[in-house]
Design a protein around this motif. Sequence first.
Motif, short mmCIF file in Angstrom:
data_model
loop_
_atom_site.label_atom_id
_atom_site.label_comp_id
_atom_site.label_asym_id
_atom_site.label_seq_id
_atom_site.Cartn_x
_atom_site.Cartn_y
_atom_site.Cartn_z
N ASP A 64 11.16 -0.31 -2.87
CA ASP A 64 9.76 -0.31 -2.30
C ASP A 64 9.08 -1.28 -2.95
O ASP A 64 8.11 -2.06 -2.49
CB ASP A 64 10.07 0.66 -1.44
CG ASP A 64 10.50 1.42 -0.90
OD1 ASP A 64 10.89 2.74 -0.45
OD2 ASP A 64 10.88 0.50 -0.13
N ILE A 65 9.15 -1.02 -4.42
CA ILE A 65 7.73 -1.23 -5.04
C ILE A 65 8.19 -2.58 -5.40
O ILE A 65 7.56 -3.41 -5.58
CB ILE A 65 8.08 -0.50 -6.34
CG1 ILE A 65 8.17 1.13 -6.63
CG2 ILE A 65 7.91 -0.79 -7.93
CD1 ILE A 65 8.24 1.71 -7.86
N THR A 67 9.49 -4.79 -3.37
CA THR A 67 8.82 -5.02 -2.20
C THR A 67 7.93 -5.89 -1.91
O THR A 67 7.11 -6.64 -1.44
CB THR A 67 9.66 -4.95 -0.67
OG1 THR A 67 10.99 -5.06 -0.84
CG2 THR A 67 9.39 -5.46 -0.08
N ASP A 68 6.85 -4.14 -2.21
CA ASP A 68 5.19 -4.84 -2.59
C ASP A 68 4.80 -5.57 -3.58
O ASP A 68 3.92 -5.97 -3.70
CB ASP A 68 4.93 -2.92 -2.72
CG ASP A 68 3.50 -2.87 -2.83
OD1 ASP A 68 3.01 -3.68 -2.54
OD2 ASP A 68 2.81 -2.48 -3.64
N ASN A 71 5.51 -8.75 -1.82
CA ASN A 71 5.05 -9.23 -0.87
C ASN A 71 3.00 -9.98 -1.66
O ASN A 71 2.65 -10.01 -1.26
CB ASN A 71 4.63 -7.56 -0.12
CG ASN A 71 5.96 -8.47 0.96
OD1 ASN A 71 6.38 -9.21 1.03
ND2 ASN A 71 5.92 -7.04 1.35
N ALA A 72 2.88 -9.10 -2.84
CA ALA A 72 1.36 -9.19 -3.47
C ALA A 72 1.90 -10.02 -3.89
O ALA A 72 -0.08 -11.15 -4.35
CB ALA A 72 1.33 -7.96 -4.16
N ARG A 101 -4.03 -6.74 -6.51
CA ARG A 101 -3.18 -5.95 -5.15
C ARG A 101 -2.21 -5.96 -6.30
O ARG A 101 -0.80 -5.38 -6.53
CB ARG A 101 -3.08 -6.43 -4.35
CG ARG A 101 -4.37 -6.03 -3.09
CD ARG A 101 -4.10 -6.38 -1.90
NE ARG A 101 -4.11 -8.45 -1.63
CZ ARG A 101 -5.11 -8.26 -0.77
NH1 ARG A 101 -6.20 -7.85 -1.22
NH2 ARG A 101 -5.15 -9.32 -0.85
N SER A 105 0.68 -3.49 -8.17
CA SER A 105 2.28 -3.50 -7.41
C SER A 105 2.79 -3.37 -9.28
O SER A 105 3.86 -2.69 -9.25
CB SER A 105 2.19 -4.86 -7.21
OG SER A 105 1.55 -4.76 -5.47
N ARG A 108 2.75 -0.16 -11.29
CA ARG A 108 3.78 0.80 -10.47
C ARG A 108 4.59 0.56 -11.06
O ARG A 108 6.32 0.97 -11.38
CB ARG A 108 3.97 0.75 -9.09
CG ARG A 108 2.06 1.10 -7.64
CD ARG A 108 2.36 1.92 -6.15
NE ARG A 108 4.03 2.03 -6.26
CZ ARG A 108 3.95 1.81 -4.76
NH1 ARG A 108 3.70 0.45 -4.84
NH2 ARG A 108 5.06 2.02 -4.38
#
Length: 196
Positions: A64-65, A67-68, A71-72, A101, A105, A108
């Motif tokens: 998930d991270i 992918t984030d 995307n960012a 953004r 990301s 994280r």
Amino acid sequence: MRFRAILGLMMAVMLSACGLNSVPTAEETVKARWADVQADYQRRANLIPNLVNTVKGAASSERDILTDVMNARARATSVQISAEDLNDPAKVQQYQAAQDRLGSSLGRLLATAEAYPELQSQRAFQTLMHDIEGSENRIAIAIRDYNQAVQEYNTTIRTFPDAIGAKVFYGAKPKVPFQAKAGAEDAPTVDFGNTN
């Protein structure tokens, strides 16, 4: 004849003190520092696909991270700003928001690496994390240098005697400094939804 020479010399001194050279020099410095900021953001964006490929096999909680982050990155690289747009606070803010953004990301992702030492044991992951941290440092330095150039430019176009030439000859407007987003001082929170 002598009077004309003295008058000509006085006019040359007065014109040189009116920002004819200092204003464009300061503006070019701002543009060069902005190019440095963009280059460092691009360097970071180029490192991300390598990082993602290195850790693709990680547990689903990291996916998930990742992918984030991807995307960012896509959003950050889609927002472009030119040196001519540096007078427009909205355009600078849009660019900065996209970069913030991506930075969030990545924060994280870095926090995940600290929470899960098994990821850190992978040599390639460590190398790429080091490169990303280096990129973040370069970005911070580039932003600091850009903001310093903006401050010097804005001071030049607002102080006498350069303000005369700035307004009369160049129609100079203040440049927009890069600012940290609200809450940038807070460390990212890592939550995979598996806490009790």
